[in-house]
Write an enzyme that holds these catalytic residues in place. Structure first.
Site, PDB file in Angstrom:
ATOM      1  N   LYS A  23     -12.068  12.025  -3.743  1.00 17.12           N
ATOM      2  CA  LYS A  23     -12.993  11.170  -2.687  1.00 17.12           C
ATOM      3  C   LYS A  23     -14.272  11.569  -2.391  1.00 17.12           C
ATOM      4  O   LYS A  23     -14.137  12.752  -1.522  1.00 17.12           O
ATOM      5  CB  LYS A  23     -12.053  10.618  -1.664  1.00 17.12           C
ATOM      6  CG  LYS A  23     -12.734   9.631  -0.736  1.00 17.12           C
ATOM      7  CD  LYS A  23     -12.897   8.352  -0.971  1.00 17.12           C
ATOM      8  CE  LYS A  23     -13.615   7.628   0.302  1.00 17.12           C
ATOM      9  NZ  LYS A  23     -12.781   7.167   1.158  1.00 17.12           N
ATOM     10  N   VAL A  24     -15.495  11.447  -2.520  1.00 18.56           N
ATOM     11  CA  VAL A  24     -16.678  12.013  -2.030  1.00 18.56           C
ATOM     12  C   VAL A  24     -17.529  11.185  -1.559  1.00 18.56           C
ATOM     13  O   VAL A  24     -17.351   9.935  -1.661  1.00 18.56           O
ATOM     14  CB  VAL A  24     -17.421  12.867  -3.232  1.00 18.56           C
ATOM     15  CG1 VAL A  24     -16.469  13.806  -3.993  1.00 18.56           C
ATOM     16  CG2 VAL A  24     -17.755  11.797  -4.504  1.00 18.56           C
ATOM     17  N   SER A  25     -18.785  11.635  -0.692  1.00 25.39           N
ATOM     18  CA  SER A  25     -19.582  10.880  -0.403  1.00 25.39           C
ATOM     19  C   SER A  25     -20.658  10.442  -1.697  1.00 25.39           C
ATOM     20  O   SER A  25     -20.829  10.994  -2.571  1.00 25.39           O
ATOM     21  CB  SER A  25     -20.596  11.527   0.479  1.00 25.39           C
ATOM     22  OG  SER A  25     -21.855  10.604   0.598  1.00 25.39           O
ATOM     23  N   THR A  78     -23.501  10.011   2.625  1.00 25.53           N
ATOM     24  CA  THR A  78     -24.131   8.914   2.859  1.00 25.53           C
ATOM     25  C   THR A  78     -24.602   8.588   3.847  1.00 25.53           C
ATOM     26  O   THR A  78     -25.623   8.078   4.375  1.00 25.53           O
ATOM     27  CB  THR A  78     -23.319   7.795   2.304  1.00 25.53           C
ATOM     28  OG1 THR A  78     -22.462   8.000   1.044  1.00 25.53           O
ATOM     29  CG2 THR A  78     -23.851   6.361   1.934  1.00 25.53           C
ATOM     30  N   ALA A  79     -24.002   8.899   5.102  1.00 28.67           N
ATOM     31  CA  ALA A  79     -24.332   8.816   6.509  1.00 28.67           C
ATOM     32  C   ALA A  79     -25.835   9.178   6.776  1.00 28.67           C
ATOM     33  O   ALA A  79     -26.603   8.751   7.336  1.00 28.67           O
ATOM     34  CB  ALA A  79     -23.266   9.337   7.464  1.00 28.67           C
ATOM     35  N   HIS A 109     -16.741   7.067  10.770  1.00 28.84           N
ATOM     36  CA  HIS A 109     -15.333   7.044  11.082  1.00 28.84           C
ATOM     37  C   HIS A 109     -15.125   6.483  12.602  1.00 28.84           C
ATOM     38  O   HIS A 109     -15.441   5.467  12.799  1.00 28.84           O
ATOM     39  CB  HIS A 109     -14.483   8.311  11.060  1.00 28.84           C
ATOM     40  CG  HIS A 109     -14.813   9.126   9.759  1.00 28.84           C
ATOM     41  ND1 HIS A 109     -14.947   8.277   8.471  1.00 28.84           N
ATOM     42  CD2 HIS A 109     -14.936  10.266   9.294  1.00 28.84           C
ATOM     43  CE1 HIS A 109     -15.145   9.338   7.420  1.00 28.84           C
ATOM     44  NE2 HIS A 109     -15.076  10.487   7.782  1.00 28.84           N
TER      45      HIS A 109
END
Length: 297
Positions: free
Chosen positions: A59-61, A124-125, A168
């Site tokens: 699971k990655v950005s 992504t943020a 989050h």
């Protein structure tokens, strides 16, 4: 690849959305799915693992995809996109309510030349923040300070940085630190594109072969559907790894980040991913994608 083969090495975060998604699969409740050998790591760590070619599934950005898609394929299920769930820019002082973001930003100096704490520059943020700043912060922000996301709100509260980019569960807890929301990166993205917000992607090594990649995608989708069918079944696994999070906050977290796009990206999901990475490449933030980089076997 069958369920009796050597377990696949997978890394994802201990956050409630990931443990909720993978619970059924990890615990053998997805018929025919490959066995998994799980490592828990925050997404900034898994991004680095992907760039080094470590692990079979990660699971990655979405922001790291342009750097890893030669070796990994994007799976169309299991990831995190959504609406109303974007990162926030927080400050110690409130912005003027009811004013456009551009004017509100100017009232606070537009963050021009100000220090901003971010959880990663390969996230992504961060891409969403930079795209927002390009539109709303005349002259650009000042120093970018990378720090673990759980340290960002205390740093803003204590005046060590002027603003912080949070992700989050911080969406639900920032007021406990006496902080104020300057802007919602997701609102800006949705207002300017009409698309959902791409956050976290599930990727798997292309060397596993097309048949295994299809099996992984279907296993992820089935695991999501199983979690929705019986949410209580996943609760022990979710809370075991939720780092003392309040159960109600964990439920909010799952509600925001596990949705129709987790079951399958669909047309809007793929458009959101392409849109983010294309706009980021135009700003020089990531390398451009190849024409078939997102294609799934």
């Amino acid at each position: 690849m069958t369920a009796s083969s050597e377990p696949l090495r997978i890394a994802f975060s201990p956050c409630p959305n990931d443990t909720f998604v993978f619970d059924a699969w990890v615990h053998g409740r997805v018929p025919g799915a490959p066995a998994l050998d799980v490592t828990f790591a925050d997404i900034d760590i898994t991004n680095g693992m992907a760039e080094r070619g470590e692990f079979d599934v990660l699971k990655v950005s979405y922001a790291v995809l342009p750097y890893v898609l030669d070796e990994y394929a994007l799976l169309p299920s299991g990831g995190a996109l959504g609406r109303g769930c974007g990162p926030l820019v927080l400050t110690r002082e409130p912005g003027a309510r009811g004013t456009p973001l551009l004017e509100r930003g100017r009232e606070l100096g537009g963050l021009t030349g100000k220090s901003v704490a971010v959880p990663s520059e390969r996230s992504t943020a961060y891409l969403l923040f930079r795209l927002w700043a390009a539109d709303t912060v005349p002259g650009g922000v000042g120093e970018i300070v990378v720090m673990p996301f759980h340290e960002i709100m205390p740093a803003v509260r204590d005046g060590r940085v002027d603003a912080g980019l949070v992700i989050h569960e911080a969406r639900f807890t920032y007021q406990n630190y006496g902080l104020h929301k300057l802007a919602d990166m997701g609102e800006h993205w949705e207002d300017t594109t009409g698309l959902p917000i791409p956050l976290g992607a599930i990727i798997a090594k292309r060397s596993l072969g097309a048949d295994t990649l299809k099996l992984l995608a279907e296993s992820a989708r089935t695991s999501v559907l199983a979690a929705w069918d019986d949410p209580e079944a996943s609760r022990p696994y979710v809370m075991e790894h939720a780092q003392e999070m309040d159960p109600a906050v964990a439920d909010q977290h799952i509600g925001l980040y596990v949705n129709e796009f987790t079951a399958g990206l669909g047309e809007d999901g793929y458009a959101a991913v392409r849109g983010l990475l294309t706009r980021a490449a135009a700003e020089g933030l990531v390398p451009p994608l190849g024409p078939n980089a997102l294609a799934f076997p």
